[in-house]
Design a protein around this motif. Structure first.
Motif, PDB file in Angstrom:
ATOM      1  N   ALA A  59       0.758  -1.260   0.092  1.00 40.24           N
ATOM      2  CA  ALA A  59      -0.046  -0.254  -0.033  1.00 40.24           C
ATOM      3  C   ALA A  59       0.871   1.105   0.029  1.00 40.24           C
ATOM      4  N   THR A  60       2.150   1.183  -0.375  1.00 43.70           N
ATOM      5  CA  THR A  60       3.137   2.505  -0.389  1.00 43.70           C
ATOM      6  C   THR A  60       3.575   2.636  -1.740  1.00 43.70           C
ATOM      7  N   ARG A  61       3.969   3.645  -2.125  1.00 41.44           N
ATOM      8  CA  ARG A  61       4.436   4.028  -3.384  1.00 41.44           C
ATOM      9  C   ARG A  61       5.603   5.025  -3.053  1.00 41.44           C
ATOM     10  N   GLY A  62       6.672   5.185  -3.646  1.00 40.06           N
ATOM     11  CA  GLY A  62       7.791   6.187  -3.633  1.00 40.06           C
ATOM     12  C   GLY A  62       9.012   5.887  -4.283  1.00 40.06           C
ATOM     13  N   PHE A  63       9.693   7.131  -4.398  1.00 40.07           N
ATOM     14  CA  PHE A  63      11.250   6.796  -5.319  1.00 40.07           C
ATOM     15  C   PHE A  63      11.892   5.895  -4.332  1.00 40.07           C
ATOM     16  N   PRO A  64      12.948   5.164  -4.840  1.00 41.52           N
ATOM     17  CA  PRO A  64      13.834   4.185  -4.070  1.00 41.52           C
ATOM     18  C   PRO A  64      15.047   5.183  -3.651  1.00 41.52           C
ATOM     19  N   ILE A  65      15.155   6.291  -4.039  1.00 38.90           N
ATOM     20  CA  ILE A  65      16.152   7.130  -3.603  1.00 38.90           C
ATOM     21  C   ILE A  65      15.798   8.668  -3.038  1.00 38.90           C
ATOM     22  N   GLN A  66      16.792   9.184  -2.501  1.00 36.35           N
ATOM     23  CA  GLN A  66      16.032  10.563  -1.902  1.00 36.35           C
ATOM     24  C   GLN A  66      15.810  11.541  -3.041  1.00 36.35           C
ATOM     25  N   THR A  67      14.917  12.252  -2.668  1.00 33.53           N
ATOM     26  CA  THR A  67      14.524  13.196  -3.667  1.00 33.53           C
ATOM     27  C   THR A  67      15.213  14.808  -3.685  1.00 33.53           C
ATOM     28  N   ASN A  68      15.517  15.099  -2.405  1.00 36.12           N
ATOM     29  CA  ASN A  68      16.211  16.337  -2.062  1.00 36.12           C
ATOM     30  C   ASN A  68      15.460  17.433  -2.755  1.00 36.12           C
ATOM     31  N   ILE A  69      14.004  17.357  -2.880  1.00 34.27           N
ATOM     32  CA  ILE A  69      13.268  18.462  -3.332  1.00 34.27           C
ATOM     33  C   ILE A  69      13.464  19.724  -2.412  1.00 34.27           C
ATOM     34  N   PHE A  70      13.345  19.469  -1.374  1.00 32.50           N
ATOM     35  CA  PHE A  70      13.169  20.650  -0.378  1.00 32.50           C
ATOM     36  C   PHE A  70      14.719  21.032  -0.087  1.00 32.50           C
ATOM     37  N   SER A  71      15.079  22.062  -0.793  1.00 32.71           N
ATOM     38  CA  SER A  71      16.410  22.320  -0.385  1.00 32.71           C
ATOM     39  C   SER A  71      16.381  23.774  -1.441  1.00 32.71           C
ATOM     40  N   PRO A  72      17.837  24.669  -1.030  1.00 32.14           N
ATOM     41  CA  PRO A  72      18.120  25.717  -1.739  1.00 32.14           C
ATOM     42  C   PRO A  72      18.183  25.696  -3.224  1.00 32.14           C
ATOM     43  N   SER A  99       3.698  25.859  -5.662  1.00 29.48           N
ATOM     44  CA  SER A  99       4.670  25.951  -4.767  1.00 29.48           C
ATOM     45  C   SER A  99       5.436  24.896  -4.592  1.00 29.48           C
ATOM     46  N   LEU A 100       6.572  24.902  -3.665  1.00 29.63           N
ATOM     47  CA  LEU A 100       7.429  23.788  -3.906  1.00 29.63           C
ATOM     48  C   LEU A 100       6.591  22.577  -3.188  1.00 29.63           C
ATOM     49  N   ALA A 101       5.792  22.824  -2.313  1.00 29.03           N
ATOM     50  CA  ALA A 101       4.970  21.529  -1.821  1.00 29.03           C
ATOM     51  C   ALA A 101       4.036  20.929  -2.996  1.00 29.03           C
ATOM     52  N   GLY A 102       3.734  21.895  -3.826  1.00 28.32           N
ATOM     53  CA  GLY A 102       2.649  21.447  -4.706  1.00 28.32           C
ATOM     54  C   GLY A 102       3.482  20.538  -5.758  1.00 28.32           C
ATOM     55  N   PHE A 103       4.623  21.124  -6.278  1.00 33.41           N
ATOM     56  CA  PHE A 103       5.354  20.434  -7.280  1.00 33.41           C
ATOM     57  C   PHE A 103       5.942  18.976  -6.635  1.00 33.41           C
ATOM     58  N   PHE A 104       6.182  19.148  -5.229  1.00 36.03           N
ATOM     59  CA  PHE A 104       6.602  17.574  -4.598  1.00 36.03           C
ATOM     60  C   PHE A 104       5.374  16.652  -4.912  1.00 36.03           C
ATOM     61  N   ALA A 105       4.305  17.247  -4.495  1.00 33.48           N
ATOM     62  CA  ALA A 105       3.161  16.433  -4.636  1.00 33.48           C
ATOM     63  C   ALA A 105       2.730  15.994  -6.068  1.00 33.48           C
ATOM     64  N   ARG A 106       2.600  16.965  -7.038  1.00 34.92           N
ATOM     65  CA  ARG A 106       2.358  16.526  -8.337  1.00 34.92           C
ATOM     66  C   ARG A 106       3.250  15.456  -8.976  1.00 34.92           C
ATOM     67  N   LEU A 107       4.385  15.787  -8.440  1.00 36.49           N
ATOM     68  CA  LEU A 107       5.456  14.628  -9.000  1.00 36.49           C
ATOM     69  C   LEU A 107       5.237  13.294  -8.602  1.00 36.49           C
ATOM     70  N   HIS A 108       5.006  13.122  -7.267  1.00 32.45           N
ATOM     71  CA  HIS A 108       4.510  11.954  -6.828  1.00 32.45           C
ATOM     72  C   HIS A 108       3.328  11.522  -7.341  1.00 32.45           C
ATOM     73  N   GLU A 109       2.192  12.118  -7.485  1.00 31.60           N
ATOM     74  CA  GLU A 109       1.087  11.744  -8.026  1.00 31.60           C
ATOM     75  C   GLU A 109       1.188  11.456  -9.515  1.00 31.60           C
ATOM     76  N   ILE A 110       1.916  11.949 -10.199  1.00 32.97           N
ATOM     77  CA  ILE A 110       2.048  11.643 -11.721  1.00 32.97           C
ATOM     78  C   ILE A 110       2.914  10.605 -11.591  1.00 32.97           C
ATOM     79  N   SER A 111       3.938  10.403 -10.856  1.00 32.42           N
ATOM     80  CA  SER A 111       4.784   9.183 -10.963  1.00 32.42           C
ATOM     81  C   SER A 111       4.226   7.726 -10.491  1.00 32.42           C
ATOM     82  N   PHE A 112       3.275   7.934  -9.643  1.00 27.69           N
ATOM     83  CA  PHE A 112       2.593   6.841  -9.088  1.00 27.69           C
ATOM     84  C   PHE A 112       1.133   6.872  -9.325  1.00 27.69           C
ATOM     85  N   PRO A 113       0.715   6.692 -10.518  1.00 34.71           N
ATOM     86  CA  PRO A 113      -0.809   6.549 -10.420  1.00 34.71           C
ATOM     87  C   PRO A 113      -1.698   5.658 -10.023  1.00 34.71           C
TER      88      PRO A 113
END
Length: 286
Positions: A59-72, A99-113
């Motif tokens: 019941a989980t989905r995610g990238f196998p490596i760290q995303t580092n999305i929240f960063s400078p 937003s940055l959070a919105g990008f994070f969310a959409r990237l996950h939603e698109i990648s794991f439909p």
């Protein structure tokens, strides 16, 4: 100048317009309600292990490596995501968010439909702990799994694995340890969205530790699928020195290694900088 920040300055020097665009992303109030289990904590605290065990659940989905999305770093630097996301998906997520959070969310939603209805996205980037307040505010359905390990052991592990630049210096590592702990420590006991998982306890009884985590996420634990050794053997990172233990049985064999591997002066220096945070999690200073 540290090599760690060269990509940041190089990018903004060659693309100065992205400075304001990224600033606006950070300040945009956009909120996403996707359920995300963030695995945070100082590097070498078991975050990679916990991430793998969580992603073994159906019941989980995610990238196998760290995303580092929240960063400078600029999120418009699309090539920095190439190790886990196709450029077309990244560009689409940018176009469909503000937003940055919105990008994070959409990237996950698109990648794991195929995300199950009651499922969780799992994201492991240890240093995302530095941006905890932002994450909690802009991703209100997220939960935080804070992996904690004696900082001196994480220093020894990083120095041995040679994959944590800060571990080349006791002072630099102790300060880095603090920077990953401080934002979370301030919220402990006040926020039921944070679960502390101590490396020493988890490696002593992985079944009990994993059950506790799954209860926190309101998901049934599946020990046969989540703890099966073959899942670690398929992980491409086990060929790297830094992650060889992923393919080995979960044991507390490396707990307390700092007592043998650090000199007295190194221990004293580490304690003088990070002692407060060590004591918060009941790690003795001697």
């Amino acid at each position: 100048m540290s090599k760690l920040i060269h990509p940041l300055f190089d990018r903004y020097i060659s693309h100065p317009g992205e400075i304001l665009k990224n600033f606006r992303r950070w300040k945009n109030p956009e909120v996403s309600n996707i359920p995300v289990a963030f695995v945070l904590g100082p590097p070498r605290s078991g975050t990679t292990l916990l991430n793998r065990l969580l992603l073994n659940h159906p019941a989980t989905r995610g990238f196998p490596i760290q995303t580092n999305i929240f960063s400078p770093r600029s999120i418009y630097e699309v090539e920095r995501f190439k190790h886990y996301a196709e450029p077309a998906l990244v560009n689409r997520a940018l176009a469909e968010s503000r937003s940055l959070a919105g990008f994070f969310a959409r990237l996950h939603e698109i990648s794991f439909p195929d995300m199950p209805e009651e499922g969780w996205y799992v994201e492991k980037t240890p240093q995302h702990a530095r941006y905890l307040s932002y994450i909690l505010k802009h991703l209100p359905n997220s939960k935080i799994i804070l992996a904690v390990r004696d900082g001196r052991d994480t220093f020894c592990s990083g120095r041995s694995a040679q994959n944590i630049p800060q571990a080349s210096s006791v002072k630099a590592h102790a300060r880095y340890f603090n920077s990953c702990i401080d934002p979370v420590r301030k919220l402990l006991g006040e926020n039921d969205r944070i679960l502390v998982v101590k490396y020493e306890e988890f490696t002593s009884d992985a079944e009990a530790g994993l059950t506790r985590i799954m209860n926190f996420l309101d998901l049934p634990v599946d020990l046969k699928k989540q703890l099966v050794p073959s899942s670690a053997e398929k992980d491409w990172r086990v060929s790297e020195k830094a992650f060889q233990r992923l393919a080995q049985p979960i044991t507390p064999a490396t707990v307390g290694r700092w007592r043998k591997e650090m000199t007295g002066s190194e221990i004293a220096e580490y304690n003088s900088i990070a002692g407060k945070n060590l004591l918060v999690f009941d790690y003795p200073l001697s």
